[in-house]
Motif scaffolding. Sequence first.
Motif, PDB file in Angstrom:
ATOM      1  N   THR A   1      -6.314  10.552 -25.904  1.00 10.30           N
ATOM      2  CA  THR A   1      -5.344  11.220 -25.054  1.00 10.30           C
ATOM      3  C   THR A   1      -4.962  10.314 -23.893  1.00 10.30           C
ATOM      4  O   THR A   1      -5.826   9.762 -23.229  1.00 10.30           O
ATOM      5  CB  THR A   1      -5.905  12.539 -24.517  1.00 10.30           C
ATOM      6  N   GLY A   2      -3.673  10.172 -23.627  1.00 11.59           N
ATOM      7  CA  GLY A   2      -3.229   9.328 -22.535  1.00 11.59           C
ATOM      8  C   GLY A   2      -3.570   9.936 -21.186  1.00 11.59           C
ATOM      9  O   GLY A   2      -3.551  11.154 -21.016  1.00 11.59           O
ATOM     10  N   PRO A   3      -3.920   9.117 -20.191  1.00 11.86           N
ATOM     11  CA  PRO A   3      -4.264   9.631 -18.868  1.00 11.86           C
ATOM     12  C   PRO A   3      -3.025  10.100 -18.109  1.00 11.86           C
ATOM     13  O   PRO A   3      -1.897   9.744 -18.439  1.00 11.86           O
ATOM     14  CB  PRO A   3      -4.899   8.422 -18.182  1.00 11.86           C
ATOM     15  N   SER A   4      -3.266  10.885 -17.073  1.00 11.90           N
ATOM     16  CA  SER A   4      -2.186  11.315 -16.186  1.00 11.90           C
ATOM     17  C   SER A   4      -1.900  10.209 -15.167  1.00 11.90           C
ATOM     18  O   SER A   4      -2.775   9.403 -14.862  1.00 11.90           O
ATOM     19  CB  SER A   4      -2.579  12.603 -15.466  1.00 11.90           C
ATOM     20  N   PRO A   5      -0.698  10.164 -14.609  1.00 11.81           N
ATOM     21  CA  PRO A   5      -0.390   9.132 -13.614  1.00 11.81           C
ATOM     22  C   PRO A   5      -1.037   9.453 -12.271  1.00 11.81           C
ATOM     23  O   PRO A   5      -1.348  10.606 -11.972  1.00 11.81           O
ATOM     24  CB  PRO A   5       1.139   9.188 -13.519  1.00 11.81           C
ATOM     25  N   PRO A   6      -1.261   8.448 -11.431  1.00 15.44           N
ATOM     26  CA  PRO A   6      -1.747   8.703 -10.079  1.00 15.44           C
ATOM     27  C   PRO A   6      -0.702   9.442  -9.257  1.00 15.44           C
ATOM     28  O   PRO A   6       0.478   9.484  -9.626  1.00 15.44           O
ATOM     29  CB  PRO A   6      -2.021   7.297  -9.526  1.00 15.44           C
ATOM     30  N   THR A   7      -1.121  10.030  -8.151  1.00 13.40           N
ATOM     31  CA  THR A   7      -0.218  10.793  -7.291  1.00 13.40           C
ATOM     32  C   THR A   7      -0.342  10.327  -5.844  1.00 13.40           C
ATOM     33  O   THR A   7      -1.232   9.559  -5.491  1.00 13.40           O
ATOM     34  CB  THR A   7      -0.529  12.299  -7.374  1.00 13.40           C
ATOM     35  N   ASN A   8       0.576  10.816  -5.014  1.00 13.85           N
ATOM     36  CA  ASN A   8       0.530  10.608  -3.559  1.00 13.85           C
ATOM     37  C   ASN A   8       0.501   9.125  -3.166  1.00 13.85           C
ATOM     38  O   ASN A   8      -0.292   8.717  -2.307  1.00 13.85           O
ATOM     39  CB  ASN A   8      -0.677  11.325  -2.944  1.00 13.85           C
ATOM     40  N   LEU A   9       1.360   8.313  -3.764  1.00 12.77           N
ATOM     41  CA  LEU A   9       1.450   6.919  -3.349  1.00 12.77           C
ATOM     42  C   LEU A   9       1.947   6.855  -1.905  1.00 12.77           C
ATOM     43  O   LEU A   9       2.965   7.457  -1.562  1.00 12.77           O
ATOM     44  CB  LEU A   9       2.404   6.145  -4.259  1.00 12.77           C
ATOM     45  N   THR A  10       1.218   6.118  -1.054  1.00 14.51           N
ATOM     46  CA  THR A  10       1.519   6.072   0.371  1.00 14.51           C
ATOM     47  C   THR A  10       1.236   4.678   0.912  1.00 14.51           C
ATOM     48  O   THR A  10       0.257   4.036   0.514  1.00 14.51           O
ATOM     49  CB  THR A  10       0.651   7.087   1.148  1.00 14.51           C
ATOM     50  N   VAL A  11       2.093   4.196   1.811  1.00  6.74           N
ATOM     51  CA  VAL A  11       1.812   2.967   2.554  1.00  6.74           C
ATOM     52  C   VAL A  11       0.923   3.348   3.734  1.00  6.74           C
ATOM     53  O   VAL A  11       1.370   3.997   4.680  1.00  6.74           O
ATOM     54  CB  VAL A  11       3.104   2.290   3.032  1.00  6.74           C
ATOM     55  N   VAL A  12      -0.357   2.972   3.683  1.00  4.22           N
ATOM     56  CA  VAL A  12      -1.322   3.422   4.697  1.00  4.22           C
ATOM     57  C   VAL A  12      -1.505   2.402   5.808  1.00  4.22           C
ATOM     58  O   VAL A  12      -2.010   2.735   6.882  1.00  4.22           O
ATOM     59  CB  VAL A  12      -2.676   3.739   4.046  1.00  4.22           C
ATOM     60  N   GLU A  13      -1.127   1.152   5.567  1.00  6.83           N
ATOM     61  CA  GLU A  13      -1.253   0.127   6.596  1.00  6.83           C
ATOM     62  C   GLU A  13      -0.155  -0.896   6.377  1.00  6.83           C
ATOM     63  O   GLU A  13       0.133  -1.279   5.241  1.00  6.83           O
ATOM     64  CB  GLU A  13      -2.633  -0.541   6.523  1.00  6.83           C
ATOM     65  N   GLN A  14       0.446  -1.333   7.472  1.00  5.08           N
ATOM     66  CA  GLN A  14       1.572  -2.246   7.330  1.00  5.08           C
ATOM     67  C   GLN A  14       1.731  -3.069   8.595  1.00  5.08           C
ATOM     68  O   GLN A  14       1.545  -2.584   9.713  1.00  5.08           O
ATOM     69  CB  GLN A  14       2.856  -1.454   7.050  1.00  5.08           C
ATOM     70  N   GLY A  15       2.045  -4.328   8.411  1.00  2.00           N
ATOM     71  CA  GLY A  15       2.327  -5.222   9.516  1.00  2.00           C
ATOM     72  C   GLY A  15       3.303  -6.279   9.039  1.00  2.00           C
ATOM     73  O   GLY A  15       3.751  -6.266   7.884  1.00  2.00           O
ATOM     74  N   VAL A  16       3.624  -7.205   9.903  1.00  5.33           N
ATOM     75  CA  VAL A  16       4.560  -8.254   9.519  1.00  5.33           C
ATOM     76  C   VAL A  16       3.925  -9.113   8.425  1.00  5.33           C
ATOM     77  O   VAL A  16       2.883  -9.729   8.627  1.00  5.33           O
ATOM     78  CB  VAL A  16       4.943  -9.123  10.724  1.00  5.33           C
ATOM     79  N   GLY A  17       4.523  -9.087   7.249  1.00  2.00           N
ATOM     80  CA  GLY A  17       4.047  -9.911   6.151  1.00  2.00           C
ATOM     81  C   GLY A  17       3.025  -9.269   5.246  1.00  2.00           C
ATOM     82  O   GLY A  17       2.632  -9.866   4.239  1.00  2.00           O
ATOM     83  N   PHE A  18       2.547  -8.057   5.513  1.00  2.00           N
ATOM     84  CA  PHE A  18       1.541  -7.447   4.647  1.00  2.00           C
ATOM     85  C   PHE A  18       1.703  -5.931   4.636  1.00  2.00           C
ATOM     86  O   PHE A  18       2.317  -5.328   5.526  1.00  2.00           O
ATOM     87  CB  PHE A  18       0.124  -7.807   5.104  1.00  2.00           C
ATOM     88  N   ALA A  19       1.131  -5.298   3.598  1.00  4.06           N
ATOM     89  CA  ALA A  19       1.125  -3.833   3.479  1.00  4.06           C
ATOM     90  C   ALA A  19       0.006  -3.438   2.516  1.00  4.06           C
ATOM     91  O   ALA A  19      -0.396  -4.215   1.648  1.00  4.06           O
ATOM     92  CB  ALA A  19       2.474  -3.302   2.967  1.00  4.06           C
ATOM     93  N   THR A  20      -0.493  -2.213   2.679  1.00  3.42           N
ATOM     94  CA  THR A  20      -1.494  -1.646   1.772  1.00  3.42           C
ATOM     95  C   THR A  20      -0.971  -0.327   1.240  1.00  3.42           C
ATOM     96  O   THR A  20      -0.585   0.546   2.023  1.00  3.42           O
ATOM     97  CB  THR A  20      -2.833  -1.416   2.485  1.00  3.42           C
ATOM     98  N   VAL A  21      -0.928  -0.191  -0.094  1.00  7.40           N
ATOM     99  CA  VAL A  21      -0.485   1.040  -0.746  1.00  7.40           C
ATOM    100  C   VAL A  21      -1.712   1.734  -1.326  1.00  7.40           C
ATOM    101  O   VAL A  21      -2.532   1.110  -2.017  1.00  7.40           O
ATOM    102  CB  VAL A  21       0.542   0.751  -1.860  1.00  7.40           C
TER     103      VAL A  21
END
Length: 280
Positions: free
Chosen positions: A66-86
Amino acid sequence: MRPKGQRESRLHGSMQGFLRLLLIQIPVFFAVSCAQETTNETGPTTLTKPTATPTEPATTTLPATTGPSPPTNLTVVEQGVGFATVRWTAPNDPNKDSYIYHVTCYQCGDNFNFKTVYRTECDFANLSPGNIYTVNVSSSNTNNKFSQPATITFTAVPCGGKLRAEGRLSSPDYPQNIYSNMHCVWDIEAPLGHVVLLTVVDLTALIDSPSSQCDGSWLAVGYNQISQRDITMCHDSEVGRTIISTSNMLRVFYNKTVDVNVVRFNVTLSSQGNLFVFVV
């Protein structure tokens, strides 16, 4: 009186008749006996169907096919000049602890296109300030079945802007070097009747040579808001230098190119209440 022979003949006939009667009654007796054994005091015995044993409810564990379900609630939690964390939330599947995630982002720093991660977040570095990026995240299980992707779009933090003539200003993600193309412009403003002072605290090049030209990566200063690169610096020999604006505005430029010598910087900003111009 009957003769003896006749008496014996009649006796013999009577015995034969008795035996014939006995042979007829024996099967009837056994048939009745068998019929009586199948009855009881309350009537004839009836056959009943066995009661079915209740079964346990089916589990909700997903089979490997059985195929898995997709992830949810994608959010950029940290961000600065030149970088980001999703970051995202794992799907609400029983087997989610065994899932891995596949992240795609076209040209997300160093031409990043595809990455496999084993946690619910992904870091992106070397982003070009102000660019728009789209990130797709899919789940996969141990049977290599993939979910539909979840998507988020975000704008990288721009490099530059307006600042007061106080505190510090540094290259993005200082003291590290971010290997991506970048061009930033800051307008530094002091109160009316004051000038801006910029002092170089650190200026480090990946390959530092006093004779090399500031072709790809450099820090530049314009004496006022309309100036363009009145002073260009890319060597550590500039450390300790103070530059003063000709008005209450000073413009700072920072340029970096991936395939040319990379420069990082750190400067202090301040103001003083006179309009005399000097350069040290």
